[in-house]
Write an enzyme that holds these catalytic residues in place. Structure first.
Site, PDB file in Angstrom:
ATOM      1  N   CYS A   1       0.842  -1.187   0.000  1.00 57.98           N
ATOM      2  CA  CYS A   1       0.000   0.000   0.000  1.00 57.98           C
ATOM      3  C   CYS A   1       0.880   1.242   0.000  1.00 57.98           C
ATOM      4  O   CYS A   1       1.881   1.314   0.706  1.00 57.98           O
ATOM      5  CB  CYS A   1      -0.952   0.097   1.177  1.00 57.98           C
ATOM      6  SG  CYS A   1      -2.155  -1.213   1.217  1.00 57.98           S
TER       7      CYS A   1
ATOM      8  N   ARG B   1       4.193  -0.577  -4.529  1.00 59.70           N
ATOM      9  CA  ARG B   1       3.838  -0.997  -3.171  1.00 59.70           C
ATOM     10  C   ARG B   1       2.510  -1.743  -3.124  1.00 59.70           C
ATOM     11  O   ARG B   1       2.151  -2.303  -2.081  1.00 59.70           O
ATOM     12  CB  ARG B   1       3.767   0.221  -2.249  1.00 59.70           C
ATOM     13  CG  ARG B   1       5.056   0.988  -2.138  1.00 59.70           C
ATOM     14  CD  ARG B   1       4.869   2.181  -1.239  1.00 59.70           C
ATOM     15  NE  ARG B   1       4.623   1.779   0.126  1.00 59.70           N
ATOM     16  CZ  ARG B   1       5.561   1.566   1.028  1.00 59.70           C
ATOM     17  NH1 ARG B   1       6.820   1.733   0.706  1.00 59.70           N
ATOM     18  NH2 ARG B   1       5.253   1.202   2.244  1.00 59.70           N
TER      19      ARG B   1
ATOM     20  N   TRP C   1      -2.747  -2.823  -1.672  1.00 60.37           N
ATOM     21  CA  TRP C   1      -2.388  -4.235  -1.725  1.00 60.37           C
ATOM     22  C   TRP C   1      -3.283  -4.874  -0.677  1.00 60.37           C
ATOM     23  O   TRP C   1      -3.089  -4.664   0.528  1.00 60.37           O
ATOM     24  CB  TRP C   1      -0.910  -4.433  -1.381  1.00 60.37           C
ATOM     25  CG  TRP C   1      -0.451  -5.845  -1.542  1.00 60.37           C
ATOM     26  CD1 TRP C   1      -0.019  -6.441  -2.689  1.00 60.37           C
ATOM     27  CD2 TRP C   1      -0.360  -6.845  -0.517  1.00 60.37           C
ATOM     28  NE1 TRP C   1       0.327  -7.749  -2.436  1.00 60.37           N
ATOM     29  CE2 TRP C   1       0.123  -8.027  -1.126  1.00 60.37           C
ATOM     30  CE3 TRP C   1      -0.652  -6.877   0.844  1.00 60.37           C
ATOM     31  CZ2 TRP C   1       0.333  -9.211  -0.415  1.00 60.37           C
ATOM     32  CZ3 TRP C   1      -0.445  -8.047   1.560  1.00 60.37           C
ATOM     33  CH2 TRP C   1       0.038  -9.197   0.922  1.00 60.37           C
TER      34      TRP C   1
ATOM     35  N   ASN D   1      -2.031   2.582   5.404  1.00 65.42           N
ATOM     36  CA  ASN D   1      -1.112   1.498   5.053  1.00 65.42           C
ATOM     37  C   ASN D   1      -0.788   0.777   6.348  1.00 65.42           C
ATOM     38  O   ASN D   1      -0.338   1.402   7.303  1.00 65.42           O
ATOM     39  CB  ASN D   1       0.153   2.113   4.420  1.00 65.42           C
ATOM     40  CG  ASN D   1       1.272   1.106   4.263  1.00 65.42           C
ATOM     41  OD1 ASN D   1       1.020  -0.082   4.132  1.00 65.42           O
ATOM     42  ND2 ASN D   1       2.497   1.594   4.255  1.00 65.42           N
ATOM     43  N   GLY D   2      -1.068  -0.522   6.400  1.00 57.43           N
ATOM     44  CA  GLY D   2      -0.811  -1.281   7.622  1.00 57.43           C
ATOM     45  C   GLY D   2      -1.976  -2.203   7.894  1.00 57.43           C
ATOM     46  O   GLY D   2      -2.803  -2.460   7.015  1.00 57.43           O
TER      47      GLY D   2
ATOM     48  N   GLU E   1      17.132 -18.697  -5.321  1.00 63.42           N
ATOM     49  CA  GLU E   1      16.816 -17.344  -5.789  1.00 63.42           C
ATOM     50  C   GLU E   1      16.360 -17.366  -7.253  1.00 63.42           C
ATOM     51  O   GLU E   1      15.406 -16.673  -7.626  1.00 63.42           O
ATOM     52  CB  GLU E   1      18.054 -16.447  -5.592  1.00 63.42           C
ATOM     53  CG  GLU E   1      17.937 -15.031  -6.110  1.00 63.42           C
ATOM     54  CD  GLU E   1      16.804 -14.216  -5.485  1.00 63.42           C
ATOM     55  OE1 GLU E   1      16.186 -14.641  -4.500  1.00 63.42           O
ATOM     56  OE2 GLU E   1      16.518 -13.137  -6.049  1.00 63.42           O
TER      57      GLU E   1
ATOM     58  N   LYS F   1      12.753 -16.041  -8.509  1.00 65.19           N
ATOM     59  CA  LYS F   1      12.590 -15.019  -9.561  1.00 65.19           C
ATOM     60  C   LYS F   1      11.616 -15.520 -10.617  1.00 65.19           C
ATOM     61  O   LYS F   1      10.720 -14.806 -11.032  1.00 65.19           O
ATOM     62  CB  LYS F   1      13.917 -14.737 -10.249  1.00 65.19           C
ATOM     63  CG  LYS F   1      14.876 -13.706  -9.855  1.00 65.19           C
ATOM     64  CD  LYS F   1      14.548 -12.398  -9.302  1.00 65.19           C
ATOM     65  CE  LYS F   1      13.785 -12.409  -8.019  1.00 65.19           C
ATOM     66  NZ  LYS F   1      14.392 -11.883  -6.873  1.00 65.19           N
TER      67      LYS F   1
ATOM     68  N   GLU G   1       7.909 -15.810  -9.272  1.00 70.68           N
ATOM     69  CA  GLU G   1       7.167 -14.593  -8.936  1.00 70.68           C
ATOM     70  C   GLU G   1       6.803 -13.752 -10.153  1.00 70.68           C
ATOM     71  O   GLU G   1       5.792 -13.068 -10.129  1.00 70.68           O
ATOM     72  CB  GLU G   1       7.872 -13.761  -7.867  1.00 70.68           C
ATOM     73  CG  GLU G   1       9.197 -13.184  -8.267  1.00 70.68           C
ATOM     74  CD  GLU G   1       9.855 -12.404  -7.136  1.00 70.68           C
ATOM     75  OE1 GLU G   1       9.161 -11.927  -6.236  1.00 70.68           O
ATOM     76  OE2 GLU G   1      11.091 -12.289  -7.163  1.00 70.68           O
TER      77      GLU G   1
ATOM     78  N   HIS H   1      17.360 -37.835  -4.035  1.00 72.14           N
ATOM     79  CA  HIS H   1      16.624 -38.239  -2.826  1.00 72.14           C
ATOM     80  C   HIS H   1      15.127 -37.978  -2.964  1.00 72.14           C
ATOM     81  O   HIS H   1      14.419 -37.921  -1.969  1.00 72.14           O
ATOM     82  CB  HIS H   1      17.195 -37.519  -1.604  1.00 72.14           C
ATOM     83  CG  HIS H   1      18.631 -37.855  -1.358  1.00 72.14           C
ATOM     84  ND1 HIS H   1      19.032 -39.092  -0.896  1.00 72.14           N
ATOM     85  CD2 HIS H   1      19.766 -37.150  -1.559  1.00 72.14           C
ATOM     86  CE1 HIS H   1      20.349 -39.119  -0.808  1.00 72.14           C
ATOM     87  NE2 HIS H   1      20.825 -37.941  -1.206  1.00 72.14           N
TER      88      HIS H   1
ATOM     89  N   LYS I   1       6.010  -4.717  -3.440  1.00 73.38           N
ATOM     90  CA  LYS I   1       7.347  -4.502  -2.894  1.00 73.38           C
ATOM     91  C   LYS I   1       7.162  -4.059  -1.444  1.00 73.38           C
ATOM     92  O   LYS I   1       6.156  -3.431  -1.120  1.00 73.38           O
ATOM     93  CB  LYS I   1       8.022  -3.389  -3.701  1.00 73.38           C
ATOM     94  CG  LYS I   1       9.489  -3.240  -3.446  1.00 73.38           C
ATOM     95  CD  LYS I   1      10.265  -3.765  -4.607  1.00 73.38           C
ATOM     96  CE  LYS I   1      11.740  -3.649  -4.407  1.00 73.38           C
ATOM     97  NZ  LYS I   1      12.408  -4.828  -4.962  1.00 73.38           N
TER      98      LYS I   1
HETATM   99  C1  F6R Z   1      11.661 -11.238  -4.229  1.00 69.06           C
HETATM  100  C2  F6R Z   1      11.442 -10.123  -3.327  1.00 69.06           C
HETATM  101  C3  F6R Z   1      11.040 -10.402  -1.936  1.00 69.06           C
HETATM  102  C4  F6R Z   1      11.863  -9.526  -0.970  1.00 69.06           C
HETATM  103  C5  F6R Z   1      11.365  -9.714   0.468  1.00 69.06           C
HETATM  104  C6  F6R Z   1      12.202  -8.916   1.443  1.00 69.06           C
HETATM  105  O1  F6R Z   1      12.064 -10.809  -5.492  1.00 69.06           O
HETATM  106  O2  F6R Z   1      11.581  -8.999  -3.706  1.00 69.06           O
HETATM  107  O3  F6R Z   1      11.179 -11.743  -1.625  1.00 69.06           O
HETATM  108  O4  F6R Z   1      13.195  -9.893  -1.084  1.00 69.06           O
HETATM  109  O5  F6R Z   1      10.044  -9.310   0.553  1.00 69.06           O
HETATM  110  O6  F6R Z   1      12.181  -7.556   1.143  1.00 69.06           O
HETATM  111  P1  F6R Z   1      13.196  -6.557   1.827  1.00 69.06           P
HETATM  112  O7  F6R Z   1      14.555  -6.896   1.339  1.00 69.06           O
HETATM  113  O8  F6R Z   1      12.747  -5.199   1.401  1.00 69.06           O
HETATM  114  O9  F6R Z   1      13.076  -6.768   3.303  1.00 69.06           O
END
Ligand code: F6R
Length: 616
Positions: free
Chosen positions: A2, A27, A74, A100-101, A488, A492, A495, A511, A611
């Site tokens: 948000c 966000r 969000w 936001n929250g 990772e 990627k 997502e 295994h 994000k």
């Molecule tokens: C994946 C991604 C998330 C963040 C996670 C932590 O591409 O972006 O998994 O890595 O939400 O975010 P931060 O680093 O901002 O605490």
């Protein structure tokens, strides 16, 4: 998670709010809304979808006014509908609030308010807060700034949870009240105008002079000025910070997506993470921000690294690095699990929390829990003004620049770079020789040029990625330093392309996971020229023997061995094994990106994600 922005001044609020929302869209992006004050009324427009949908809707049904608040959502409580989009109104219809929250006790508050006759139109937690503030304001005999501040204060005493809010009232044009607890809020100072926003990126086009609000603070802003106080009624001091971020930093520039721009920024971001931190003389890293003497660092017996998502994967690379270079037992703990576990931690345990945004709720909670237990807790953050950066006992900034694409890219490589510096420093005050330290420093200095060479593989990687884009499932494998890179790479891909992807240590395949191998399930194997290269080759043979296609990431000079058995091979420059995660992860970022683009996915705004996850 948000985004909110408020504007008060002399200009038309709507264009400023829409532009700010666009910059906050990372966000949250399931619905958005705006409320402005005009002619003694609150005018509200909301739309399900993106900011552009809201912009179109306002163009058809315009609203004016030079005081306004807005929100990009969000969803946490309540489905993605127009009713649930913010702003929310109180029962008088004169007070609007964006949030936001999460209001944890909203159900209880809602029942109580409904019993008093308040009608609710949404399923959100936020509406209860709008009603609470409205109720408090309507009980007041005064109609001024002080009365609205008091109403916000009164309402917040009933609330459990987290909030960054902005509130306007039709009877008080030219005034916005903001407050925060647990969710970021920044106040922007302009000439004859002021702003409130979740993130400076929303307002840097208008001002770079900002005040970061602390938890439990309330701001009353007008065109002419602002007053800060605390929720318990005391005055609050503040520092004005001039932010070092420009409009261009938060624009996509020539790139179609932020993610691609940020992948390409990694020569610079890694260079910036290293800048001024390498000492040839002492063959070590200089990290003044740790606020710890060599004596303090020497007494550490154990390290815990905590973070979420990509930051957690970087932490896992850090575990290998610290244990190998400094021989300190190190453990990674998901931040979301940290405070619910009885993790044995001796008094000499040093904790690092890793977070790009510095606002992730789970990571912030881990930081606070660790500090509560008396452990020195350091941050590895990108956002220098973030809550985690401010609350940690010291740390190392990543200096990666703004990361807007929802999928983390440059923050991963910067986190791993910083962890390499930490491991080097800790190693050098223990057993690591000066010759080994010097070698690592030289390799780190060569790293940006090697990253540049990986970036030049873009076209080749894109062509390979397109060929595998229709796969339903993909497996990612690596060993040692590159096992976290496999995790990772899989994250990627999942997502941004929604392809089911799983990461494993290569040898684990036999295994159980090998049951998934078939001609339709490609395996991506990270097999650079390192101590386990031969072992990785055997694992690749096991996949090929069962008809599984293999895309290998190897090292220049070792390509032939891989080409003989793999379907596709991408070669990174020769590098010390401790630095291969940085180079290999960039290949996987491109790989995921081009698959997602081929599938027509919205790379910068993947479904269901946002994000900076500021809710638990
Ligand atoms: C994946 C991604 C998330 C963040 C996670 C932590 O591409 O972006 O998994 O890595 O939400 O975010 P931060 O680093 O901002 O605490």
């Amino acid at each position: 998670m948000c985004g909110i922005i408020g504007y008060v001044g002399k200009a038309e609020a709507v264009p400023i709010l829409l532009e700010g929302l666009k910059r906050l869209e990372y966000r949250g992006y399931d619905s958005a809304g705006v409320a402005t004050l005009e002619e003694g009324l609150v005018s509200v427009r909301k739309e399900v979808g993106r900011i552009d949908d809201l912009r179109r809707s306002i163009a058809l049904n315009p609203i004016g006014g030079s005081t306004g608040i807005s929100h990009t959502r969000w969803a946490t409580h309540g489905k993605v509908t127009r009713e649930n989009a913010h702003p929310h109104l109180d029962r008088s219809g004169k007070l609007a609030l964006v949030h936001n929250g999460v209001i944890e006790n909203y159900a209880e508050l809602r029942t109580q308010l409904e019993e008093e006759g308040h009608l609710f139109v949404s399923q959100t937690d936020t509406e209860a807060l709008a009603q609470l503030v409205g109720r408090a304001f309507d009980r007041s005999t005064e109609r001024n700034q002080g009365a609205l501040v008091s109403a916000v204060r009164e309402a917040l005493t009933h609330v459990k949870g987290t909030y960054g809010i902005a509130v306007v009232h039709a009877e008080l044009p030219g005034l916005i009240i903001g407050a925060r607890r647990g969710s970021p809020l920044v106040l922007g100072i302009g000439k004859g105008e002021h702003f409130l926003a979740s993130d400076v990126s929303a307002i840097v086009g208008h001002t770079r002079d900002v005040v970061y609000l602390n938890d439990y603070e309330i701001a009353a802003i007008t065109g002419e000025g602002f007053v800060l106080s605390t929720i318990d009624g005391a005055g609050a001091g503040y520092n004005v910070t001039t932010v070092d971020m420009s409009h261009e930093d938060v624009d996509k520039g020539e790139y179609p997506h932020y993610m691609l721009k940020e992948i390409h920024e990694q020569v610079r971001s890694v260079t910036d993470a290293l800048r001024g931190r390498l000492s040839h003389e002492e063959a070590t890293a200089k990290l003044g921000g740790l606020n710890m003497s060599n004596g303090d660092l020497r007494s550490i017996e154990r390290i815990v690294l905590s973070g979420c998502g990509t930051a957690f994967h970087a932490a896992m690379v850090g575990e290998y690095l610290i244990e190998s270079l400094a021989q300190i037992p190190t453990e990674c703990e998901y931040a979301s699990e940290f405070r619910y576990r009885n993790l044995p931690m001796t008094k000499d345990t040093l904790v690092f929390v890793l977070s790009q945004s510095g606002e992730t709720a789970d990571t912030l909670a881990a930081l606070r829990e660790s500090q509560r237990k008396g452990h020195r807790t350091l941050g590895i953050c990108n956002n220098v003004a973030s809550t985690i950066a401010r609350e940690s006992d010291g740390g190392v900034y990543m200096h990666a620049g703004p990361e807007i694409g929802v999928a983390a890219t440059k923050s991963f490589t910067s986190q791993v770079t910083v962890l390499t510096l930490i491991a080097l420093l800790l190693g050098r005050i223990r057993n690591l020789s000066s010759s080994a330290g010097s070698r690592i420093i030289s390799e780190l200095e060569e790293l940006p040029a090697k990253i540049d060479r990986v970036l030049k593989l873009e076209v080749e990687i894109a062509a390979i990625a397109r060929r595998y884009a229709q796969s339903k499932v993909m497996l990612f494998m690596g060993r040692q330093y590159n096992y976290p890179v496999a995790l990772e790479g899989a994250l990627k891909l999942k997502e941004i392309s929604y392809i089911a992807a799983m990461g494993y240590p290569s040898a684990e395949l036999k295994h159980g996971v090998i049951a998934l191998v078939n001609p339709e399930t490609p395996s991506v194997v990270i097999a650079p020229n390192d101590a386990v290269f031969a072992k990785n080759l055997s694992n690749i043979e096991e996949v090929k023997a069962r008809g599984g296609p293999v895309i290998a990431i190897g090292t220049e000079g070792k390509g032939n061995e891989l080409s003989l058995i793999c379907d596709d091979v991408i070669l990174i420059p020769e590098a010390s094994e401790i630095l291969t995660p940085i180079l290999a992860s960039i290949v996987l970022q491109f790989f995921a990106y081009y698959i997602a683009v081929e599938l027509g996915c919205d790379v910068d705004k993947p479904r269901n994600l946002a994000k900076s996850v500021t809710v638990e």
